[in-house]
Design a protein around this motif. Sequence first.
Motif, short mmCIF file in Angstrom:
data_model
loop_
_atom_site.label_atom_id
_atom_site.label_comp_id
_atom_site.label_asym_id
_atom_site.label_seq_id
_atom_site.Cartn_x
_atom_site.Cartn_y
_atom_site.Cartn_z
N PRO A 41 -6.32 3.78 -16.31
CA PRO A 41 -7.05 4.97 -16.75
C PRO A 41 -8.51 4.65 -16.99
N GLY A 42 -9.35 5.68 -16.89
CA GLY A 42 -10.77 5.51 -17.19
C GLY A 42 -11.64 5.61 -15.96
N ASN A 43 -12.84 6.12 -16.17
CA ASN A 43 -13.84 6.24 -15.11
C ASN A 43 -14.67 4.95 -15.09
N PRO A 44 -14.62 4.18 -14.00
CA PRO A 44 -15.36 2.92 -13.97
C PRO A 44 -16.87 3.07 -14.16
N LYS A 45 -17.40 4.26 -13.87
CA LYS A 45 -18.83 4.48 -14.07
C LYS A 45 -19.22 4.50 -15.54
N LYS A 46 -18.24 4.67 -16.43
CA LYS A 46 -18.51 4.69 -17.87
C LYS A 46 -18.37 3.31 -18.51
N ALA A 47 -17.81 2.37 -17.79
CA ALA A 47 -17.66 1.01 -18.31
C ALA A 47 -19.02 0.38 -18.56
N HIS A 48 -19.13 -0.36 -19.65
CA HIS A 48 -20.33 -1.12 -20.01
C HIS A 48 -21.51 -0.22 -20.44
N THR A 49 -21.30 1.06 -20.56
CA THR A 49 -22.40 1.96 -20.93
C THR A 49 -22.42 2.19 -22.44
N ASP A 50 -23.54 2.71 -22.94
CA ASP A 50 -23.66 3.00 -24.37
C ASP A 50 -22.74 4.13 -24.81
N LYS A 51 -22.34 4.98 -23.88
CA LYS A 51 -21.46 6.10 -24.21
C LYS A 51 -20.10 5.93 -23.54
N GLU A 52 -19.61 4.70 -23.55
CA GLU A 52 -18.31 4.41 -22.94
C GLU A 52 -17.20 5.23 -23.60
N TYR A 53 -16.34 5.81 -22.77
CA TYR A 53 -15.23 6.60 -23.31
C TYR A 53 -14.08 6.60 -22.32
N ILE A 54 -12.94 7.12 -22.79
CA ILE A 54 -11.79 7.33 -21.93
C ILE A 54 -11.17 8.67 -22.28
N GLN A 67 0.83 -1.20 0.00
CA GLN A 67 0.00 0.00 0.00
C GLN A 67 0.86 1.26 0.00
N LYS A 68 1.88 1.27 0.86
CA LYS A 68 2.74 2.45 0.98
C LYS A 68 3.53 2.68 -0.31
N THR A 69 4.02 1.59 -0.93
CA THR A 69 4.77 1.74 -2.17
C THR A 69 3.89 2.29 -3.28
N ALA A 70 2.64 1.79 -3.36
CA ALA A 70 1.71 2.27 -4.39
C ALA A 70 1.38 3.75 -4.18
N GLU A 71 1.12 4.14 -2.94
CA GLU A 71 0.78 5.53 -2.65
C GLU A 71 1.95 6.47 -2.94
N LYS A 72 3.15 6.05 -2.58
CA LYS A 72 4.33 6.87 -2.82
C LYS A 72 4.59 7.05 -4.31
N THR A 73 4.41 5.97 -5.08
CA THR A 73 4.69 6.01 -6.52
C THR A 73 3.66 6.84 -7.28
N ILE A 74 2.40 6.64 -6.95
CA ILE A 74 1.31 7.27 -7.70
C ILE A 74 0.94 8.64 -7.13
N GLY A 75 1.19 8.83 -5.85
CA GLY A 75 0.87 10.11 -5.23
C GLY A 75 -0.59 10.26 -4.87
N LYS A 76 -1.28 9.14 -4.71
CA LYS A 76 -2.69 9.16 -4.33
C LYS A 76 -2.95 8.08 -3.29
N LYS A 77 -3.93 8.33 -2.43
CA LYS A 77 -4.30 7.35 -1.43
C LYS A 77 -4.91 6.11 -2.09
N VAL A 78 -4.60 4.95 -1.54
CA VAL A 78 -5.15 3.71 -2.08
C VAL A 78 -6.63 3.60 -1.76
N LYS A 79 -7.31 2.84 -2.61
CA LYS A 79 -8.73 2.58 -2.42
C LYS A 79 -8.98 1.07 -2.48
N ILE A 80 -10.23 0.70 -2.22
CA ILE A 80 -10.67 -0.68 -2.35
C ILE A 80 -11.53 -0.78 -3.60
N ALA A 81 -11.29 -1.80 -4.41
CA ALA A 81 -12.06 -1.97 -5.65
C ALA A 81 -13.53 -2.26 -5.31
N ARG A 82 -14.41 -1.65 -6.06
CA ARG A 82 -15.85 -1.89 -5.85
C ARG A 82 -16.29 -3.19 -6.49
#
Length: 341
Positions: A292-305, A261-276
């Motif tokens: 990359p990508g907003n998970p809320k757009k996955a599987h939708t008719d207007k999927e984009y990145i 967790q600490k290595t990931a946070e240090k490298t990316i510069g963001k707090k870790v989360k739990i996958a939904r």
Amino acid sequence: MNPETLLKKLIAISSVSGNEEQIGNFLFSFLSSYFNVRKIYVAKNRLNIQATTGNPELYLASHMDTVPGKAIVREDKEKIYGRGSCDAKGCIASMICAAIALKKEGVTDFGLYFTVGEETDFCGAKKVPKEFAIVGEPTNLFPEIGQKGLLGFNVTAKGKNAHGATPEKGSCAITKISEAVRILQETTFPESSLGKTALNIGFIQGGTAINTVPDKATISCELRTVKDNYRYKRILKKKLKGYSIMYKTDYNPVMMSNKLQKTAEKTIGKKVKIARGFTELYFWKKGIIFGPGNPKKAHTDKEYIEKEQLEKAVMTYQLLVEEMKKIKGYISSSSESSAPK
């Protein structure tokens, strides 16, 4: 090739689950110019792609298949649209560009691994090497270091047939299964650092005719678990006495160590989360989820990145490979990640 150009090529190849052979062949041909590449067949015309340099101790990994949708690509100044753009061909494009850049810099002993069947039965993920992986899923560029498990099961109630005009001579299985629904909804399930248990009753089946008392009824359920699944089985056995329970899927939750967790946070510069959601992280020995990508757009008719996220992901995947290799002893150790107890 930049990630935008590569992504548009990938989107244009339809790869709905069960029909991944064409995209697999494309990636095999493309990656063969840079890496040692293997086709790993998991079923007829269904193949994983493994590309390596040296002796891999970690992988950049994602899935080639998508949910159904048209393989039509379009773009504007900021976004690329199309089925799989977000889930998860954007990850694949960024990973490949990162891997090529790393190899040109002289980095070795890593690989790429792309699977089939993630959107259905995880048949490809069941073949992955037992190594460390950076699993590509849309996370809005946040690192995720744990995920809930899956426990899918059917509950069946037995009754007795009778004519609808004389229901007192029978025993209605649908009435009984309705009681099982109530019991499940009122049951208190565990909580942990992964969050609360989620219950979904997704399907019900029973009866043969409107004028017949049904002798059998079944509900199909799914628990998103936050502790070892055996705990849930004990609860269900106790709560659903008199019912038949058949387990269909059984994947424990995963939580990585504080060191990772600490290595990931240090490298990316963001707090870790739990996958939904449930991802292929389960099938790797250890790893994190990032992409990359907003998970809320996955599987939708207007999927984009977003194009900006694609570019940032390339740089971050490079950094993650380099930083994770620095803790080689940890990522290659035999100890497994585990669920909260």
